[in-house]
Design a protein around this motif. Structure first.
Motif, PDB file in Angstrom:
ATOM      1  N   ILE A 225       0.851  -1.192   0.000  1.00  0.00           N
ATOM      2  CA  ILE A 225       0.000   0.000   0.000  1.00  0.00           C
ATOM      3  C   ILE A 225       0.886   1.241   0.000  1.00  0.00           C
ATOM      4  N   PRO A 226       0.805   2.053  -1.058  1.00  0.00           N
ATOM      5  CA  PRO A 226       1.578   3.299  -1.089  1.00  0.00           C
ATOM      6  C   PRO A 226       1.146   4.258   0.011  1.00  0.00           C
ATOM      7  N   GLY A 227       2.074   5.075   0.455  1.00  0.00           N
ATOM      8  CA  GLY A 227       1.760   6.103   1.434  1.00  0.00           C
ATOM      9  C   GLY A 227       0.916   7.205   0.815  1.00  0.00           C
ATOM     10  N   PRO A 228       0.322   8.055   1.651  1.00  0.00           N
ATOM     11  CA  PRO A 228      -0.527   9.148   1.173  1.00  0.00           C
ATOM     12  C   PRO A 228       0.206  10.044   0.167  1.00  0.00           C
ATOM     13  N   GLY A 229      -0.473  10.345  -0.929  1.00  0.00           N
ATOM     14  CA  GLY A 229       0.079  11.248  -1.940  1.00  0.00           C
ATOM     15  C   GLY A 229       1.006  10.603  -2.952  1.00  0.00           C
ATOM     16  N   LEU A 230       1.339   9.320  -2.771  1.00  0.00           N
ATOM     17  CA  LEU A 230       2.214   8.633  -3.729  1.00  0.00           C
ATOM     18  C   LEU A 230       1.371   7.848  -4.728  1.00  0.00           C
ATOM     19  N   PRO A 231       1.898   7.610  -5.929  1.00  0.00           N
ATOM     20  CA  PRO A 231       1.130   6.903  -6.959  1.00  0.00           C
ATOM     21  C   PRO A 231       0.704   5.500  -6.518  1.00  0.00           C
ATOM     22  N   SER A 232      -0.456   5.093  -6.993  1.00  0.00           N
ATOM     23  CA  SER A 232      -0.968   3.748  -6.697  1.00  0.00           C
ATOM     24  C   SER A 232      -0.204   2.721  -7.525  1.00  0.00           C
TER      25      SER A 232
ATOM     26  N   GLY B  71      11.118   6.103  -9.041  1.00  0.00           N
ATOM     27  CA  GLY B  71      12.178   6.889  -9.676  1.00  0.00           C
ATOM     28  C   GLY B  71      12.335   8.265  -9.076  1.00  0.00           C
ATOM     29  N   ASN B  72      12.182   9.302  -9.898  1.00  0.00           N
ATOM     30  CA  ASN B  72      12.402  10.689  -9.472  1.00  0.00           C
ATOM     31  C   ASN B  72      11.172  11.357  -8.852  1.00  0.00           C
ATOM     32  N   GLN B  73      10.156  10.582  -8.546  1.00  0.00           N
ATOM     33  CA  GLN B  73       9.021  11.100  -7.767  1.00  0.00           C
ATOM     34  C   GLN B  73       9.580  11.554  -6.415  1.00  0.00           C
ATOM     35  N   ASN B  74       9.123  12.695  -5.905  1.00  0.00           N
ATOM     36  CA  ASN B  74       9.586  13.155  -4.595  1.00  0.00           C
ATOM     37  C   ASN B  74       8.878  12.412  -3.469  1.00  0.00           C
ATOM     38  N   CYS B  75       9.674  11.944  -2.520  1.00  0.00           N
ATOM     39  CA  CYS B  75       9.172  11.418  -1.244  1.00  0.00           C
ATOM     40  C   CYS B  75       9.445  12.518  -0.230  1.00  0.00           C
ATOM     41  N   VAL B  76       8.406  13.034   0.380  1.00  0.00           N
ATOM     42  CA  VAL B  76       8.501  14.244   1.208  1.00  0.00           C
ATOM     43  C   VAL B  76       8.240  13.923   2.675  1.00  0.00           C
ATOM     44  N   ALA B  77       9.135  14.413   3.541  1.00  0.00           N
ATOM     45  CA  ALA B  77       8.928  14.342   4.991  1.00  0.00           C
ATOM     46  C   ALA B  77       8.454  15.712   5.451  1.00  0.00           C
ATOM     47  N   PRO B  78       7.416  15.763   6.260  1.00  0.00           N
ATOM     48  CA  PRO B  78       6.831  17.053   6.645  1.00  0.00           C
ATOM     49  C   PRO B  78       7.705  17.851   7.613  1.00  0.00           C
ATOM     50  N   SER B  79       7.337  19.097   7.772  1.00  0.00           N
ATOM     51  CA  SER B  79       8.034  19.970   8.728  1.00  0.00           C
ATOM     52  C   SER B  79       7.650  19.561  10.152  1.00  0.00           C
TER      53      SER B  79
ATOM     54  N   GLY C  37       7.620  15.763  11.767  1.00  0.00           N
ATOM     55  CA  GLY C  37       6.544  14.803  11.537  1.00  0.00           C
ATOM     56  C   GLY C  37       7.045  13.601  10.753  1.00  0.00           C
ATOM     57  N   ILE C  38       6.306  12.520  10.817  1.00  0.00           N
ATOM     58  CA  ILE C  38       6.686  11.281  10.146  1.00  0.00           C
ATOM     59  C   ILE C  38       5.850  11.099   8.884  1.00  0.00           C
ATOM     60  N   ALA C  39       6.536  10.869   7.760  1.00  0.00           N
ATOM     61  CA  ALA C  39       5.876  10.552   6.496  1.00  0.00           C
ATOM     62  C   ALA C  39       5.780   9.037   6.379  1.00  0.00           C
ATOM     63  N   HIS C  40       4.712   8.554   5.805  1.00  0.00           N
ATOM     64  CA  HIS C  40       4.501   7.117   5.608  1.00  0.00           C
ATOM     65  C   HIS C  40       4.575   6.856   4.110  1.00  0.00           C
TER      66      HIS C  40
END
Length: 191
Positions: free
Chosen positions: A34-41, A108-116, A119-122
């Motif tokens: 299961i992809p994390g929120p905001g990432l492609p399915s 690939g070059n999709q951004n994986c973003v950790a919040p300010s 916070g923890i990104a999933h």
């Protein structure tokens, strides 16, 4: 002929039962990725969970091309003080972590973003495993998802125990401020 008409529905029912139970057994062997929120399915990538498990354990070297078109191989380098664990509660099935690695690498070059705000990104879930990110920079940070995958690979290579469980933390190769966790979902949820 009478026996045939009575047996045919019974045989069809048994065959249907075998197909249904076979599919159920396959889903037990292959937990959903299961992809994390905001990432492609997975569908958007043209992948299935089974595909990500079938890819298997990745090669732990990165190939670089030099000017003379020869290929050199170098190990992924740590960008911060990586660590395994830190507790037994953090460990999870290595194959589930590898399935998430394969998903993140496919981005690939999709951004994986950790919040300010620390916070923890999933980024990914598979079975009992979770890949997370946390920025050392209070403003947040990001890295290409394939660089996040490189951090997951470091954990697989350096933190897998003989019982095939794994847990650890490493910085994304493209951004030393983005710390990637490869742990059990229960470990991150317990914080």
């Amino acid at each position: 002929m009478i026996a045939t008409t009575y047996l045919t529905p019974a045989i069809l029912a048994l065959a249907s039962f075998n197909v249904v139970t076979g599919a159920a057994i396959d889903s037990i062997k292959t937990p959903e990725v299961i992809p994390g929120p905001g990432l492609p399915s997975l569908k958007e990538l043209g992948l299935t969970s089974a595909d990500l498990y079938k890819i298997g354990r990745p090669d732990s070297s990165v190939k670089e091309s030099s000017g003379d078109d020869s290929v050199k191989t170098s190990s992924i380098q740590a960008r911060f003080e990586p660590r395994c664990g830190p507790s037994d509660y953090a460990y999870t099935n290595v194959n589930e972590v590898i399935a998430c690695y394969n998903y993140l690498k496919a981005l690939g070059n999709q951004n994986c973003v950790a919040p300010s705000g620390l916070g923890i990104a999933h980024f990914c879930y598979a079975g009992s495993a979770e890949i997370t990110g946390q920025s050392l920079n209070p403003s947040g940070s990001s890295s290409y998802c394939h660089h996040v995958a490189d951090a997951v690979l470091w954990t697989v290579d350096h933190c897998t125990r003989p019982d095939q469980s794994v847990a650890g933390f490493q910085a994304a190769t493209g951004n030393g401020d983005l710390i990637v966790g490869s742990t059990s979902k229960q470990y991150i949820g317990s914080k």
